[in-house]
Design a protein around this motif. Structure first.
Motif, PDB file in Angstrom:
ATOM      1  N   MET A  70       0.929  -1.246   0.043  1.00 34.23           N
ATOM      2  CA  MET A  70      -0.058   0.018  -0.174  1.00 34.23           C
ATOM      3  C   MET A  70       0.897   1.177  -0.106  1.00 34.23           C
ATOM      4  N   PRO A  71       1.379   1.702  -1.175  1.00 30.07           N
ATOM      5  CA  PRO A  71       2.144   2.866  -1.318  1.00 30.07           C
ATOM      6  C   PRO A  71       1.372   4.274  -0.463  1.00 30.07           C
ATOM      7  N   PHE A  72       2.327   5.226   0.018  1.00 29.26           N
ATOM      8  CA  PHE A  72       1.546   6.319   0.761  1.00 29.26           C
ATOM      9  C   PHE A  72       1.936   7.659  -0.010  1.00 29.26           C
ATOM     10  N   LEU A  73       1.378   8.687   0.393  1.00 28.92           N
ATOM     11  CA  LEU A  73       1.778  10.034   0.096  1.00 28.92           C
ATOM     12  C   LEU A  73       2.705  10.467   1.089  1.00 28.92           C
ATOM     13  N   ALA A  74       3.774  10.287   0.598  1.00 30.66           N
ATOM     14  CA  ALA A  74       4.899  10.571   1.825  1.00 30.66           C
ATOM     15  C   ALA A  74       5.051  11.966   2.207  1.00 30.66           C
ATOM     16  N   GLN A  75       5.625  12.495   3.378  1.00 31.92           N
ATOM     17  CA  GLN A  75       5.786  13.614   3.921  1.00 31.92           C
ATOM     18  C   GLN A  75       7.398  13.805   4.300  1.00 31.92           C
ATOM     19  N   LEU A  76       7.989  14.663   3.740  1.00 32.09           N
ATOM     20  CA  LEU A  76       9.370  15.005   3.789  1.00 32.09           C
ATOM     21  C   LEU A  76      10.011  15.865   4.774  1.00 32.09           C
ATOM     22  N   PRO A  77       9.895  15.607   5.804  1.00 28.50           N
ATOM     23  CA  PRO A  77       9.921  16.828   6.958  1.00 28.50           C
ATOM     24  C   PRO A  77      11.407  17.664   6.891  1.00 28.50           C
ATOM     25  N   ALA A  78      12.510  16.889   6.350  1.00 29.90           N
ATOM     26  CA  ALA A  78      13.851  17.164   6.172  1.00 29.90           C
ATOM     27  C   ALA A  78      13.863  18.812   5.282  1.00 29.90           C
ATOM     28  N   THR A  86      -2.255   1.075 -10.362  1.00 29.38           N
ATOM     29  CA  THR A  86      -3.625   0.978  -9.998  1.00 29.38           C
ATOM     30  C   THR A  86      -3.779  -0.134  -8.575  1.00 29.38           C
ATOM     31  N   GLY A  87      -4.272   0.482  -7.605  1.00 30.55           N
ATOM     32  CA  GLY A  87      -4.094  -0.208  -6.491  1.00 30.55           C
ATOM     33  C   GLY A  87      -4.483   0.707  -5.064  1.00 30.55           C
ATOM     34  N   PRO A  88      -4.011   0.499  -4.284  1.00 30.30           N
ATOM     35  CA  PRO A  88      -4.339   1.181  -2.753  1.00 30.30           C
ATOM     36  C   PRO A  88      -3.289   2.356  -2.687  1.00 30.30           C
ATOM     37  N   LEU A  89      -3.702   3.481  -2.084  1.00 32.80           N
ATOM     38  CA  LEU A  89      -2.866   4.497  -1.866  1.00 32.80           C
ATOM     39  C   LEU A  89      -3.370   5.202  -0.541  1.00 32.80           C
ATOM     40  N   THR A  90      -2.361   5.356   0.336  1.00 36.62           N
ATOM     41  CA  THR A  90      -2.848   5.786   1.830  1.00 36.62           C
ATOM     42  C   THR A  90      -2.333   7.653   1.715  1.00 36.62           C
ATOM     43  N   GLN A 138      -6.852   3.664  -5.153  1.00 37.19           N
ATOM     44  CA  GLN A 138      -7.989   3.333  -4.298  1.00 37.19           C
ATOM     45  C   GLN A 138      -7.577   3.917  -2.686  1.00 37.19           C
ATOM     46  N   LEU A 139      -8.050   5.006  -2.670  1.00 38.81           N
ATOM     47  CA  LEU A 139      -7.673   5.893  -1.601  1.00 38.81           C
ATOM     48  C   LEU A 139      -8.207   5.310  -0.124  1.00 38.81           C
ATOM     49  N   THR A 140      -7.183   5.362   0.891  1.00 41.65           N
ATOM     50  CA  THR A 140      -7.298   5.275   2.412  1.00 41.65           C
ATOM     51  C   THR A 140      -6.876   6.632   3.072  1.00 41.65           C
ATOM     52  N   VAL A 141      -7.639   7.095   3.951  1.00 43.41           N
ATOM     53  CA  VAL A 141      -7.155   8.067   4.507  1.00 43.41           C
ATOM     54  C   VAL A 141      -6.733   7.841   6.118  1.00 43.41           C
ATOM     55  N   GLN A 142      -5.388   8.022   6.429  1.00 40.84           N
ATOM     56  CA  GLN A 142      -5.048   7.706   7.812  1.00 40.84           C
ATOM     57  C   GLN A 142      -5.012   9.082   8.506  1.00 40.84           C
ATOM     58  N   VAL A 143      -5.951   8.990   9.506  1.00 44.81           N
ATOM     59  CA  VAL A 143      -6.349  10.002  10.478  1.00 44.81           C
ATOM     60  C   VAL A 143      -5.200   9.760  11.523  1.00 44.81           C
ATOM     61  N   ASP A 144      -4.199  10.640  11.916  1.00 43.05           N
ATOM     62  CA  ASP A 144      -3.344  10.259  12.835  1.00 43.05           C
ATOM     63  C   ASP A 144      -3.690  11.048  14.222  1.00 43.05           C
ATOM     64  N   ALA A 189     -15.753  11.218  -0.253  1.00 43.23           N
ATOM     65  CA  ALA A 189     -14.852  11.140  -1.320  1.00 43.23           C
ATOM     66  C   ALA A 189     -14.380   9.639  -1.543  1.00 43.23           C
ATOM     67  N   GLN A 190     -15.147   8.666  -1.172  1.00 40.28           N
ATOM     68  CA  GLN A 190     -15.120   7.372  -1.724  1.00 40.28           C
ATOM     69  C   GLN A 190     -13.724   6.565  -1.309  1.00 40.28           C
ATOM     70  N   ALA A 191     -13.217   7.095  -0.042  1.00 36.07           N
ATOM     71  CA  ALA A 191     -12.045   6.752   0.371  1.00 36.07           C
ATOM     72  C   ALA A 191     -12.282   5.988   1.764  1.00 36.07           C
ATOM     73  N   ARG A 192     -11.650   5.054   2.082  1.00 37.64           N
ATOM     74  CA  ARG A 192     -11.691   4.301   3.463  1.00 37.64           C
ATOM     75  C   ARG A 192     -10.980   4.979   4.510  1.00 37.64           C
TER      76      ARG A 192
END
Length: 373
Positions: A61-69, A128-132, A186-192, A235-238
């Motif tokens: 499940m690839p993810f939309l990364a954040q690069l804090p550096a 095509t596939g999941p993305l967090t 196919q989006l999944t939202v991770q709410v931290d 938004a049709q995301a899990r």
């Protein structure tokens, strides 16, 4: 060449059907959301590539990364605060705060976000596939961001409600932008919500530091989470609410309607690190149909045996069986990095981050095997 994730049911991991007619069990694997370095395109090419090429039994499940550096504007809190609709923010002496007008700090954070979306479009071309997609949850954001003049947003009940509604609107727009760059995702939202337990316990310090902000009742915690989760659903995301080490946040997350709840696992399945009460909450959650995202600590590495990925898998499967949960349900679990592992991934080198991500993938393969036992 198109990248395609290994198929997986929309219903969180019921598996594919093999040629012999038996269900093939798959366990999810993803990363912490943060990544070392400052090159967004390199990061996304690595993440999408590594999580698209995974062993049988694993759903990468690839993810939309954040690069804090890259700076303050690329921190997770800044990324989420920049999404707020009609609530501009700026960087103050104590951190991010609400402001009267948009300024350079907000524009810098938005520029990083645009850079990331452009990089995602290149790296995920044909995918095509999941993305967090990770965002900081409304309660953790309210406990971190300050009012334009005064204490934390958490100190003002009305401001918290406005922030949650603003985040819900901004999240919907953000998901539309992500889907525009990666239409096959196919989006999944991770709410931290790493501070959800502290918010509930009333231990968040006030601006002065001499007192603590009021504890927030369970029903109010649920009401604060719901607009954000509903925005994801529209938004049709899990959705998955990650409560970190504060397992007491499991109940509000489940009752708010999250599809899954994420927790950070201890480093042992017995002794002081064994969280029996927490696993009882997990068992009840699973029985209600809410899935588990298990945050794994850094893997133990020895010169002789290498990375102890079986030990990582044990952190999930041993308590799971101890609670009497069906082994087949392990196929619905998603493994990810947590806490110190995420910190190491963000502050280390890309090679170290890839190694940590690879350990999670290999542990997921073992969990998938054990789900068939």
């Amino acid at each position: 060449m198109e990248r395609r994730a290994r198929p997986r049911d929309d219903d969180a991991g019921r598996g594919d059907v093999r040629r012999d007619g038996c269900a093939a069990r798959v366990t999810g694997a993803t990363g912490p959301g943060v990544w070392p370095g400052v090159d967004a395109l390199e990061a996304y090419l690595t993440i999408v590539g590594d999580l698209s090429d995974v062993p049988d039994g694993v759903q990468g499940m690839p993810f939309l990364a954040q690069l804090p550096a890259r700076g303050a504007g690329a921190l997770p809190v800044a990324r989420t605060a920049a999404l707020l609709a009609d609530m501009p923010v700026e960087l103050g002496p104590h951190g991010w705060k609400l402001s009267d007008h948009p300024g350079m700090d907000l524009e810098r954070a938005l520029a990083f976000l645009r850079e990331d979306l452009d990089a995602l479009a290149v790296a995920a071309h044909g995918y095509t596939g999941p993305l967090t997609v990770q965002v900081v949850g409304p309660w953790t954001l309210a406990a971190t961001v300050y009012l334009a003049r005064g204490d934390r947003v958490l100190a003002d009940h009305g401001a918290v409600a406005e922030l949650a509604a603003s985040l819900a609107t901004g999240l919907g727009e953000h998901l539309a932008a992500v889907r525009g760059q990666a239409p096959g995702a196919q989006l999944t939202v991770q709410v931290d919500e790493s501070l959800l337990g502290q918010v509930a316990a009333g231990v968040i310090p006030s601006f002065s530091g001499y007192s603590r902000l009021r504890a927030v009742r369970g029903p109010d915690l649920i009401d604060g989470l719901r607009p954000v989760l509903e925005a994801a659903r529209e938004a049709q995301a899990r959705s998955v609410v990650h409560v970190g080490q504060a397992w007491v946040g499991i109940a509000p997350a489940v009752l708010s309607g999250a599809d899954a709840v994420g927790v950070e696992l201890g480093s042992t399945t017995d002794g002081p690190g064994w969280n029996e009460h927490g696993w009882e909450l997990v068992a009840r959650m699973i029985e209600r149909g809410t899935h588990l995202w298990a945050g794994l600590p850094p893997a133990t590495v020895s010169q002789c045996a290498g990375t102890d990925v079986r030990g990582l898998a044990d952190l999930v499967t041993v308590p799971w069986r101890r609670m009497g949960l069906p082994a087949a349900g392990l196929a619905d679990v998603v493994l990810t990095s947590a806490g110190s592992a995420a910190t190491l991934a963000a502050s280390g080198t890309p090679d170290a981050a890839r190694g940590a991500l690879g350990a999670v993938v290999r542990a997921a393969a073992i969990v998938a095997e054990r789900s068939a036992d």
